[in-house]
Design an enzyme around this catalytic site. Sequence first.
Site, mmCIF file in Angstrom:
data_model
loop_
_atom_site.group_PDB
_atom_site.id
_atom_site.type_symbol
_atom_site.label_atom_id
_atom_site.label_comp_id
_atom_site.label_asym_id
_atom_site.label_seq_id
_atom_site.Cartn_x
_atom_site.Cartn_y
_atom_site.Cartn_z
ATOM 1 N N ALA A 40 11.945 50.297 50.576
ATOM 2 C CA ALA A 40 13.228 51.021 50.533
ATOM 3 C C ALA A 40 13.932 50.988 51.896
ATOM 4 O O ALA A 40 13.268 51.007 52.926
ATOM 5 C CB ALA A 40 12.986 52.474 50.129
ATOM 6 N N PRO A 41 15.252 50.919 51.896
ATOM 7 C CA PRO A 41 16.178 51.000 50.765
ATOM 8 C C PRO A 41 16.481 49.664 50.085
ATOM 9 O O PRO A 41 17.348 49.620 49.212
ATOM 10 C CB PRO A 41 17.451 51.562 51.408
ATOM 11 C CG PRO A 41 17.416 51.038 52.814
ATOM 12 C CD PRO A 41 15.959 51.003 53.194
ATOM 13 N N GLY A 42 15.820 48.586 50.477
ATOM 14 C CA GLY A 42 15.963 47.375 49.688
ATOM 15 C C GLY A 42 16.712 46.226 50.346
ATOM 16 O O GLY A 42 17.030 45.237 49.685
ATOM 17 N N GLY A 43 16.969 46.335 51.633
ATOM 18 C CA GLY A 43 17.660 45.241 52.329
ATOM 19 C C GLY A 43 16.924 43.923 52.134
ATOM 20 O O GLY A 43 17.531 42.878 51.871
ATOM 21 N N LYS A 44 15.608 44.002 52.237
ATOM 22 C CA LYS A 44 14.860 42.741 52.173
ATOM 23 C C LYS A 44 14.533 42.365 50.728
ATOM 24 O O LYS A 44 14.607 41.190 50.376
ATOM 25 C CB LYS A 44 13.626 42.829 53.068
ATOM 26 C CG LYS A 44 14.090 43.015 54.507
ATOM 27 C CD LYS A 44 13.026 43.163 55.523
ATOM 28 C CE LYS A 44 13.617 43.627 56.842
ATOM 29 N NZ LYS A 44 14.105 45.034 56.836
ATOM 30 N N ASP A 98 7.201 45.087 55.890
ATOM 31 C CA ASP A 98 8.227 45.516 56.848
ATOM 32 C C ASP A 98 7.839 46.952 57.206
ATOM 33 O O ASP A 98 8.336 47.912 56.618
ATOM 34 C CB ASP A 98 9.601 45.439 56.168
ATOM 35 C CG ASP A 98 10.736 45.752 57.117
ATOM 36 O OD1 ASP A 98 10.621 45.421 58.305
ATOM 37 O OD2 ASP A 98 11.740 46.344 56.669
ATOM 38 N N CYS A 146 11.258 47.029 63.065
ATOM 39 C CA CYS A 146 12.489 47.141 63.859
ATOM 40 C C CYS A 146 12.146 47.845 65.162
ATOM 41 O O CYS A 146 12.804 48.797 65.577
ATOM 42 C CB CYS A 146 13.589 47.876 63.090
ATOM 43 S SG CYS A 146 13.099 49.525 62.558
HETATM 44 N N1 SAM Z 1 12.083 46.889 53.987
HETATM 45 C C1 SAM Z 1 13.071 47.953 53.937
HETATM 46 C C2 SAM Z 1 14.468 47.340 53.902
HETATM 47 O O1 SAM Z 1 14.631 46.215 54.374
HETATM 48 O O2 SAM Z 1 15.373 47.963 53.383
HETATM 49 C C3 SAM Z 1 12.909 48.915 55.085
HETATM 50 C C4 SAM Z 1 11.510 49.469 55.146
HETATM 51 S S1 SAM Z 1 11.278 50.797 56.254
HETATM 52 C C5 SAM Z 1 11.082 49.971 57.764
HETATM 53 C C6 SAM Z 1 9.638 51.237 55.899
HETATM 54 C C7 SAM Z 1 9.476 51.871 54.528
HETATM 55 O O3 SAM Z 1 8.076 51.975 54.243
HETATM 56 C C8 SAM Z 1 10.011 53.301 54.418
HETATM 57 O O4 SAM Z 1 10.896 53.376 53.337
HETATM 58 C C9 SAM Z 1 8.777 54.153 54.176
HETATM 59 O O5 SAM Z 1 9.020 55.249 53.314
HETATM 60 C C10 SAM Z 1 7.846 53.143 53.525
HETATM 61 N N2 SAM Z 1 6.405 53.429 53.682
HETATM 62 C C11 SAM Z 1 5.777 53.996 54.746
HETATM 63 N N3 SAM Z 1 4.459 54.065 54.527
HETATM 64 C C12 SAM Z 1 4.232 53.506 53.311
HETATM 65 C C13 SAM Z 1 3.057 53.300 52.525
HETATM 66 N N4 SAM Z 1 1.873 53.678 52.962
HETATM 67 N N5 SAM Z 1 3.189 52.722 51.313
HETATM 68 C C14 SAM Z 1 4.419 52.346 50.855
HETATM 69 N N6 SAM Z 1 5.566 52.536 51.553
HETATM 70 C C15 SAM Z 1 5.469 53.098 52.761
#
Ligand code: SAM
Length: 338
Positions: A146-150, A211, A264
């Site tokens: 989330a939020p889904g950029g990738k 990510d 990031c």
């Molecule tokens: N990849 C996303 C994008 O490009 O939009 C951004 C991801 S953000 C850096 C990291 C995400 O990992 C957050 O939404 C967080 O809630 C989620 N997260 C953190 N720990 C996690 C876990 N153990 N299992 C699944 N998701 C997790």
Amino acid sequence: MERTFEKLGLPYPKPSAYALELARKYGYLPYMIERYMHIFGSKEELIEFLETVEKGLPRYIRCNTLAIKNCLDLAERLREVDIIVKPVPWLPNAFRIENNSSAAGRLGSTLEYLLGYYYIQGLGSMAVSIALDPKPGEAVADLAAAPGGKTTHIAQLMNNDGIILSVEKNPVRAMSLSANIQRMRVKIAAVLVKDILELPIKEKFDKVLLDAPCTGEGLLPIKKERKTSKDLGDIARMHELQVKLLEKSLQFVKPEGVLVYSTCSIAPEENEFVIDKVLSSRSDVELEKITGIMVGSPGLTEFMGYRLRDGLTNCLRLYPHKNGSEGFFMCRLRRRGK
Ligand code: SAM
């Protein structure tokens, strides 16, 4: 805090007089500047970085070819509503907003946005899906989605052909993920609201993206509060979580499959140190060169006198002052074997 960090074995020195002076001038916690003196090659580059953070970055969008075939048509439609965009030469479908001050506030409310013609996304974030290089027909897992950029970019690169499992632990963030998947006309992604550390390993994937959650040290140009909001203890705790997440994520990779680890953050502790630690117990995983991104700096193999494996030069660092991007780190790992 000190004790947690000894686990990394890093001999953090007391900030020098010069680091203290810059920390005061630019409003950072001193330990950050001291570390930057070790990350950047020279005082000149450090100042260039700090000044770029002060100026901030342009905004960028990714044209979504799942919704609009010709990105020049999108540029023209946006020009009609006084949003001027220019292609980014090194990143396909990426456009820089030229009139940031008047356009930035409207980017999320245009008709074109609502129709899914573009996603508002930093260059570093876009580069990660290019590093993953997903192909049509493949099975891909996006494990922190989330939020889904990738997820939405990966689906675009796969031309909506194949399957993406998008895992997100936070149910509220998972709602934005689902909304973006729908808005961007992605038809091949399934959202699973789950902590990946608790996810049973039933399937293996051709490509896996982690990510990872991070302290956001790459987002300084966008979030100035990050200058003082995290201490070394926060970074150490994040490192430990990232190690666990990467170890688990590797279990989802098919033999000969690929995992991309990204953050990031420009903190070596959240990047090269995580990879180095995890690979020390995995002889079946190799660091692979990232192709398709013509800019960026190699991963670090030395930090504060601590030596890391040579293969980390295959990883990629993007910086605001060099690449016009938020600070980003990405690394491509291939799992060998049958
Ligand atoms: N990849 C996303 C994008 O490009 O939009 C951004 C991801 S953000 C850096 C990291 C995400 O990992 C957050 O939404 C967080 O809630 C989620 N997260 C953190 N720990 C996690 C876990 N153990 N299992 C699944 N998701 C997790």
